[in-house]
Write a protein that holds these residues in place. Structure first.
Motif, short mmCIF file in Angstrom:
data_model
loop_
_atom_site.label_atom_id
_atom_site.label_comp_id
_atom_site.label_asym_id
_atom_site.label_seq_id
_atom_site.Cartn_x
_atom_site.Cartn_y
_atom_site.Cartn_z
N TRP A 1 -1.93 -8.15 -0.69
CA TRP A 1 -1.20 -8.48 0.53
C TRP A 1 -1.33 -9.96 0.83
N HIS A 2 -0.22 -10.63 0.87
CA HIS A 2 -0.21 -12.06 1.18
C HIS A 2 0.17 -12.28 2.65
N ASN A 3 -0.62 -13.11 3.31
CA ASN A 3 -0.24 -13.67 4.60
C ASN A 3 -0.01 -12.60 5.67
N LEU A 4 -0.82 -11.57 5.69
CA LEU A 4 -0.72 -10.56 6.74
C LEU A 4 -1.68 -10.89 7.87
N PRO A 5 -1.25 -10.81 9.11
CA PRO A 5 -2.17 -10.99 10.24
C PRO A 5 -3.28 -9.96 10.19
N LEU A 6 -4.41 -10.30 10.76
CA LEU A 6 -5.57 -9.44 10.67
C LEU A 6 -5.33 -8.08 11.33
N THR A 7 -4.60 -8.07 12.43
CA THR A 7 -4.33 -6.78 13.08
C THR A 7 -3.52 -5.88 12.17
N ARG A 8 -2.56 -6.46 11.47
CA ARG A 8 -1.74 -5.68 10.56
C ARG A 8 -2.58 -5.22 9.36
N GLN A 9 -3.49 -6.08 8.88
CA GLN A 9 -4.37 -5.68 7.78
C GLN A 9 -5.24 -4.49 8.17
N PHE A 10 -5.77 -4.52 9.40
CA PHE A 10 -6.59 -3.41 9.86
C PHE A 10 -5.79 -2.12 9.89
N GLU A 11 -4.56 -2.19 10.33
CA GLU A 11 -3.72 -0.99 10.38
C GLU A 11 -3.46 -0.44 8.98
N LYS A 12 -3.12 -1.33 8.06
CA LYS A 12 -2.81 -0.88 6.71
C LYS A 12 -4.04 -0.37 5.98
N LEU A 13 -5.19 -1.03 6.19
CA LEU A 13 -6.42 -0.57 5.56
C LEU A 13 -6.83 0.80 6.10
N SER A 14 -6.66 0.99 7.39
CA SER A 14 -6.98 2.29 7.98
C SER A 14 -6.11 3.38 7.37
N ALA A 15 -4.83 3.06 7.19
CA ALA A 15 -3.92 4.04 6.59
C ALA A 15 -4.31 4.33 5.14
N LEU A 16 -4.69 3.29 4.39
CA LEU A 16 -5.09 3.49 3.00
C LEU A 16 -6.35 4.36 2.91
N ILE A 17 -7.30 4.12 3.77
CA ILE A 17 -8.54 4.89 3.74
C ILE A 17 -8.25 6.36 4.05
N ARG A 18 -7.39 6.60 5.02
CA ARG A 18 -7.05 7.99 5.35
C ARG A 18 -6.28 8.64 4.19
N PHE A 19 -5.46 7.84 3.50
CA PHE A 19 -4.65 8.39 2.41
C PHE A 19 -5.51 8.77 1.20
N TRP A 20 -6.41 7.84 0.79
CA TRP A 20 -7.22 8.08 -0.42
C TRP A 20 -8.48 8.86 -0.11
N ASN A 21 -8.92 8.86 1.13
CA ASN A 21 -10.13 9.57 1.55
C ASN A 21 -11.30 9.27 0.60
#
Length: 526
Positions: A354-374
């Motif tokens: 991920w290039h140039n994503l604001p930190l709030t957006r990174q937190f959202e996407k990382l949270s979604a990834l963690i829930r997806f891959w468990n």
């Protein structure tokens, strides 16, 4: 006039006709052949005032420290009437000088020839009669100017003593009496004090009067077969080509600066599994996250965009027991690789960048990834701006799953040592993209990962810490497109080393990861 010639020793010298007899009859220790050869040459130079310089390079755990203590105790007793000074310098006071003193103290205490004769003075001097040995530290800032060695000057772990420190403060100690000098150690880089003295000693060495006693693990195994089992365990753990195996056990010097991930290592990383886009039942997953910041004024970029900033890199791995006996074919050179090994096998199955994503957006996407891959665990770079995201993720998912890691010069060095150990032991495996695989993004990310690996440079710093400075240097260009090349994908993958040893718990049902740095032992393990 030599000590042997002036006759001061009389019956004592006849009784102690050799270091081997002293060790065997007094201490109950039979010197091995390679120990005896070095000991006799050193003692002869001292007794006959030859003033020679020797380099002794033994593998780890092969008896170097015991040999030092035997030589030191022997010379103290031999010169107890005539007198003389031995100086022994180590890279640090604690633990190295301290440990050397403890080893020497055990020797005269258990030897009936010296028991009751020795005494300790000033905390760092041991004496038998008129002969004494002083232990000093060569650490930066230590004040050791003024000491004099009339019999012997020893530099222990000479590969970790700075050349400037030796030349200006230590070497003059032997000057007034031209004392015998011995440089003890194990191989490291070719720009150390030990390497320099090795080259000089080799130039003066002859078959009848050797100055260099350099052995490797094979020489030790020939006399101590059990050493072979020990060595095999180390090779299985780290790999034969790991720098610490090459230097500490096979006496092979390294270049101070090198390409850390050479083609041999790249070949070893090739697995035989496919990439994945979603989790499978009963698989164990781990997320590895290297965090980068954003430039709020820059245009938003896609996941494969390249820019002047590095990116947040996510590596998804499945972990497996090392007991499987798979035969894979490397992608680079199409040569078979046997992946049977001890420890955990890490299989990279998915990447995101991920290039140039604001930190709030990174937190959202990382949270979604963690829930997806468990995943069982998610290791996240908690350095600088990453600390905030790591904190939020910990609050959301708990500190059992989220494992923050802070990059410092020491922790990054340890991480590098651990990661290349995993690679050299065939325990990091990349997916294979066979004919028909159309996941262009994953193919491109893997290709970028390998370009970043090839761009990584390393420098092995002097000193007992064995620090490794590594990464892609600023200003390095991607050979594919000429744009700045970073190491975000590499650092993401390397975070696997944070959990590697803790995940491998043979014959245990429950996994417990203590709340300490699991790569800590590399600081003082060699």
């Amino acid at each position: 006039m030599s000590a042997q010639q002036n006759g001061n020793f009389g019956p004592l010298y006849q009784m102690l006709s050799g270091i081997s007899l002293f060790s065997a009859a007094g201490s109950g220790i039979r010197l091995r052949c390679y120990q005896r050869q070095a000991a006799e040459a050193i003692v002869r130079s001292v007794i006959e005032n030859q003033g020679r310089t020797f380099v002794v390079m033994f593998p780890r755990q092969s008896g170097k420290n015991e040999l030092q203590a035997q030589i030191e105790a022997y010379l103290l007793l031999l010169f107890s009437r005539e007198g003389g000074e031995i100086i022994k310098v180590s890279p640090t006071w604690k633990p190295q000088s301290y440990n050397a003193m403890r080893r020497l103290e055990r020797t005269p205490r258990r030897n009936p020839l010296t028991r009751g004769l020795w005494k300790k003075e000033s905390g760092h001097i041991y004496r038998i009669g008129n002969a004494a040995i002083s232990f000093l530290s060569a650490a930066t800032g230590s004040n050791i100017v003024g000491a004099t060695a009339s019999l012997l000057l020893e530099v222990d772990e000479a590969q970790d003593v700075l050349i400037h420190k030796f030349d200006h403060e230590i070497a003059p100690m032997a000057a007034s009496r031209n004392a015998t000098r011995v440089f003890w150690g194990t191989a490291w880089t070719d720009d150390t004090l030990l390497a320099r003295e090795l080259q000089l000693a080799e130039a003066c060495s002859t078959k009848s009067a050797p100055r260099v006693f350099k052995i490797n693990a094979g020489d030790v195994i020939a006399e101590v077969p059990a050493y072979g089992q020990f060595l095999n365990e180390q090779i299985q753990r780290f790999g034969r080509d790991h720098p610490l195996i090459r230097t500490q056990y096979f006496s092979e010097s390294l270049s101070g600066q090198t390409n850390l991930f050479n083609e041999t290592r790249l070949q070893r990383m090739q697995g035989c599994h496919a990439c994945a886009t979603e989790p499978l039942p009963f698989e164990r997953y781990i997320l590895l996250i290297d965090v980068a910041g954003s430039d709020e004024t820059a245009p938003q970029c896609g996941p494969m965009a390249a820019g002047i900033r590095d990116a947040t890199a996510i590596t998804v791995c499945s972990v497996h027991s090392g007991e499987a006996d798979d035969l894979c074919f490397g992608q680079l050179e199409k040569q078979p690789i046997n992946t049977k090994t001890d420890g955990v096998i890490w299989r990279c199955i998915h990447r995101q960048l991920w290039h140039n994503l604001p930190l709030t957006r990174q937190f959202e996407k990382l949270s979604a990834l963690i829930r997806f891959w468990n995943p069982e665990y998610a290791v996240i770079d908690a350095t600088g701006i990453g600390a905030g995201i790591a904190s939020f993720l910990t609050r959301t998912f708990g500190d059992t799953m989220i494992r923050p890691f802070s990059f410092t010069s020491s922790s990054k060095s340890d991480l590098g040592w651990r990661f290349i150990a995993m690679i050299d032991a065939n325990r990091w495996q990349e997916p294979v993209f066979n004919d028909g695989i159309t996941d262009e993004e994953q193919i491109s990310l893997q290709q970028l990962f390998f370009r970043q690996l090839r761009g990584c440079q390393s420098e092995m710093l002097p000193g007992p810490e064995k620090k490794l400075r590594w990464g892609v240097k600023n200003g390095t260009r991607d050979p594919l497109n000429g744009e700045p090349l970073h190491d975000d994908l590499v650092m993401s993958a390397a975070l696997s080393a944070v959990l590697d040893e803790a995940l491998w718990q043979p014959n245990q049902q429950t996994l417990i990861i203590p709340g300490i740095d699991p790569i800590k032992e590399m600081d003082k393990g060699f």
